[in-house]
Design a protein around this motif. Sequence first.
Motif, mmCIF file in Angstrom:
data_model
loop_
_atom_site.group_PDB
_atom_site.id
_atom_site.type_symbol
_atom_site.label_atom_id
_atom_site.label_comp_id
_atom_site.label_asym_id
_atom_site.label_seq_id
_atom_site.Cartn_x
_atom_site.Cartn_y
_atom_site.Cartn_z
ATOM 1 N N SER A 72 -42.709 -133.302 -53.278
ATOM 2 C CA SER A 72 -43.862 -134.135 -54.015
ATOM 3 C C SER A 72 -44.870 -133.023 -54.327
ATOM 4 O O SER A 72 -45.699 -133.401 -55.200
ATOM 5 C CB SER A 72 -44.059 -135.142 -53.458
ATOM 6 N N LEU A 73 -44.667 -131.979 -53.640
ATOM 7 C CA LEU A 73 -46.065 -131.240 -53.676
ATOM 8 C C LEU A 73 -45.787 -129.839 -54.735
ATOM 9 O O LEU A 73 -44.895 -129.446 -54.635
ATOM 10 C CB LEU A 73 -46.470 -130.674 -52.329
ATOM 11 N N ASN A 74 -46.619 -129.460 -55.449
ATOM 12 C CA ASN A 74 -46.444 -128.289 -56.372
ATOM 13 C C ASN A 74 -47.017 -127.026 -55.184
ATOM 14 O O ASN A 74 -47.310 -127.144 -54.256
ATOM 15 C CB ASN A 74 -47.381 -128.335 -57.425
ATOM 16 N N ALA A 75 -46.692 -125.920 -55.689
ATOM 17 C CA ALA A 75 -46.829 -124.613 -54.875
ATOM 18 C C ALA A 75 -48.090 -124.374 -54.730
ATOM 19 O O ALA A 75 -48.256 -123.933 -53.350
ATOM 20 C CB ALA A 75 -46.268 -123.316 -55.794
ATOM 21 N N LEU A 76 -48.945 -124.711 -55.514
ATOM 22 C CA LEU A 76 -50.545 -124.150 -55.218
ATOM 23 C C LEU A 76 -50.798 -125.472 -53.943
ATOM 24 O O LEU A 76 -51.755 -124.738 -53.062
ATOM 25 C CB LEU A 76 -51.063 -124.396 -56.283
ATOM 26 N N CYS A 77 -50.473 -126.474 -54.124
ATOM 27 C CA CYS A 77 -51.119 -127.315 -53.080
ATOM 28 C C CYS A 77 -50.129 -126.995 -51.706
ATOM 29 O O CYS A 77 -50.827 -127.119 -50.714
ATOM 30 C CB CYS A 77 -50.323 -128.813 -53.230
ATOM 31 N N LYS A 78 -49.044 -126.662 -51.814
ATOM 32 C CA LYS A 78 -48.212 -126.321 -50.431
ATOM 33 C C LYS A 78 -49.207 -125.019 -49.870
ATOM 34 O O LYS A 78 -49.232 -124.928 -48.759
ATOM 35 C CB LYS A 78 -46.985 -125.916 -50.902
ATOM 36 N N LEU A 79 -49.319 -123.912 -50.684
ATOM 37 C CA LEU A 79 -49.961 -122.881 -49.878
ATOM 38 C C LEU A 79 -51.315 -123.296 -49.508
ATOM 39 O O LEU A 79 -51.721 -122.684 -48.322
ATOM 40 C CB LEU A 79 -50.101 -121.829 -51.340
ATOM 41 N N ASN A 80 -52.092 -124.174 -50.101
ATOM 42 C CA ASN A 80 -53.413 -124.686 -49.475
ATOM 43 C C ASN A 80 -53.280 -125.344 -48.361
ATOM 44 O O ASN A 80 -54.034 -125.139 -47.499
ATOM 45 C CB ASN A 80 -54.316 -125.241 -50.812
ATOM 46 N N ARG A 81 -52.099 -126.224 -48.283
ATOM 47 C CA ARG A 81 -52.075 -126.969 -46.890
ATOM 48 C C ARG A 81 -51.682 -126.099 -45.794
ATOM 49 O O ARG A 81 -51.746 -126.411 -44.855
ATOM 50 C CB ARG A 81 -50.859 -128.006 -47.481
ATOM 51 N N VAL A 82 -50.870 -124.981 -46.193
ATOM 52 C CA VAL A 82 -50.496 -124.144 -44.959
ATOM 53 C C VAL A 82 -51.908 -123.496 -44.504
ATOM 54 O O VAL A 82 -51.951 -123.295 -43.317
ATOM 55 C CB VAL A 82 -49.528 -122.916 -45.552
ATOM 56 N N PHE A 83 -52.523 -123.230 -45.628
ATOM 57 C CA PHE A 83 -53.899 -122.654 -44.883
ATOM 58 C C PHE A 83 -54.688 -123.651 -44.107
ATOM 59 O O PHE A 83 -55.069 -123.466 -43.086
ATOM 60 C CB PHE A 83 -54.866 -122.146 -45.901
ATOM 61 N N LYS A 84 -54.512 -124.731 -44.533
ATOM 62 C CA LYS A 84 -55.231 -125.934 -43.889
ATOM 63 C C LYS A 84 -54.933 -126.209 -42.557
ATOM 64 O O LYS A 84 -55.486 -126.387 -41.444
ATOM 65 C CB LYS A 84 -55.302 -127.184 -44.461
ATOM 66 N N ILE A 85 -53.437 -126.072 -42.155
ATOM 67 C CA ILE A 85 -53.052 -126.123 -40.999
ATOM 68 C C ILE A 85 -53.357 -125.076 -40.030
ATOM 69 O O ILE A 85 -53.640 -125.597 -38.718
ATOM 70 C CB ILE A 85 -51.417 -125.827 -40.978
ATOM 71 N N ALA A 86 -53.485 -123.999 -40.282
ATOM 72 C CA ALA A 86 -54.112 -122.988 -39.444
ATOM 73 C C ALA A 86 -55.852 -123.301 -39.112
ATOM 74 O O ALA A 86 -56.129 -123.131 -38.114
ATOM 75 C CB ALA A 86 -54.165 -121.591 -40.068
ATOM 76 N N ARG A 87 -56.332 -123.652 -40.176
ATOM 77 C CA ARG A 87 -57.765 -124.035 -40.016
ATOM 78 C C ARG A 87 -57.831 -125.103 -38.974
ATOM 79 O O ARG A 87 -58.606 -125.176 -37.917
ATOM 80 C CB ARG A 87 -58.651 -124.494 -41.272
ATOM 81 N N ASP A 88 -57.114 -126.278 -39.276
ATOM 82 C CA ASP A 88 -57.124 -127.530 -38.417
ATOM 83 C C ASP A 88 -56.808 -127.171 -36.827
ATOM 84 O O ASP A 88 -57.567 -127.757 -35.996
ATOM 85 C CB ASP A 88 -56.128 -128.431 -38.852
ATOM 86 N N TRP A 89 -55.722 -126.382 -36.673
ATOM 87 C CA TRP A 89 -55.409 -125.783 -35.375
ATOM 88 C C TRP A 89 -56.628 -125.273 -34.669
ATOM 89 O O TRP A 89 -56.977 -125.630 -33.584
ATOM 90 C CB TRP A 89 -54.211 -125.133 -35.446
ATOM 91 N N LYS A 90 -57.356 -124.443 -35.211
ATOM 92 C CA LYS A 90 -58.375 -123.447 -34.617
ATOM 93 C C LYS A 90 -59.733 -124.503 -34.506
ATOM 94 O O LYS A 90 -60.294 -124.655 -33.452
ATOM 95 C CB LYS A 90 -59.052 -122.527 -35.778
ATOM 96 N N LEU A 91 -59.897 -125.601 -35.381
ATOM 97 C CA LEU A 91 -61.034 -126.610 -35.266
ATOM 98 C C LEU A 91 -60.640 -127.305 -33.986
ATOM 99 O O LEU A 91 -61.509 -127.756 -33.278
ATOM 100 C CB LEU A 91 -61.275 -127.396 -36.347
ATOM 101 N N GLU A 92 -59.591 -127.828 -33.983
ATOM 102 C CA GLU A 92 -59.033 -128.754 -32.842
ATOM 103 C C GLU A 92 -59.191 -128.229 -31.561
ATOM 104 O O GLU A 92 -59.386 -128.838 -30.564
ATOM 105 C CB GLU A 92 -57.391 -129.412 -33.172
ATOM 106 N N ASN A 93 -58.886 -126.751 -31.502
ATOM 107 C CA ASN A 93 -58.743 -126.101 -30.119
ATOM 108 C C ASN A 93 -60.126 -125.187 -29.966
ATOM 109 O O ASN A 93 -60.200 -124.237 -29.128
ATOM 110 C CB ASN A 93 -57.614 -125.140 -29.937
ATOM 111 N N ARG A 94 -61.311 -125.325 -30.670
ATOM 112 C CA ARG A 94 -62.306 -124.796 -30.807
ATOM 113 C C ARG A 94 -62.859 -124.691 -29.401
ATOM 114 O O ARG A 94 -63.687 -123.504 -29.038
ATOM 115 C CB ARG A 94 -63.279 -125.007 -31.874
ATOM 116 N N HIS A 95 -62.946 -125.542 -28.757
ATOM 117 C CA HIS A 95 -63.560 -125.631 -27.241
ATOM 118 C C HIS A 95 -63.083 -124.453 -26.358
ATOM 119 O O HIS A 95 -63.638 -124.153 -25.449
ATOM 120 C CB HIS A 95 -63.408 -127.144 -26.636
#
Length: 225
Positions: free
Chosen positions: A79-102
Amino acid sequence: MASPEYEHRKSDLLNAARELFFVQGYEKTSVSDIIQKVGVAKGSFYYYFTSKEEILDTLIDDIALQGIEKVRDIVANSSLNALCKLNRVFKIARDWKLENRHMMQDTLRVLYDDKNLIIRHKLAQRNIALAVPEVASIIRQGIAEGMFNAVNPDDTAELIVFLGTALNDIFARYLLEMDAHPDHIMILKAKTASYESAIVRILGAPENSIKAVPLSFFEDMLAVR
């Protein structure tokens, strides 16, 4: 199928090895150190692993696979286009860093200690090997959709992942020095903008369509330290 007891003992050995590798370094940790920490006979270790190198490779695989599963879910989402997929992949990496920033700074301090160079190198190489095929799949979709005009999806994916790995390395080193050099945050923002611009050009994507790291990310990362 392995028994629960087999998996439990193997997990004990892996956890002990991870702790010892991170604290003492891979080179200074022996098989004897690992079995002593778990409290098993030396023969038990070789029932599960052929060498210290194999247990390290297994650890690296476990760590790398934890992140790639979410990426694969995104790539498989029709259901996702390629641009949306690529930006979501980047978001996964960001979210992991933020969740574990402590714990991020402590983790990076361990990984970037000279005694853990082999762990850092192997982890980076494994992450690259797993990520490139997934990014290539997104690029192929983007070409088919008319969003990207990259010539070779595999080579382009490899370049994007390598650049991302280099940016992560810069981020880690600068974060470790942030207390002494608070101006690093501006340098990181500039390098991130350059990375996003480079990806747009490599892919032939619409201008400003790639959002790898929002500018607020670095302040959020430093909020809990």
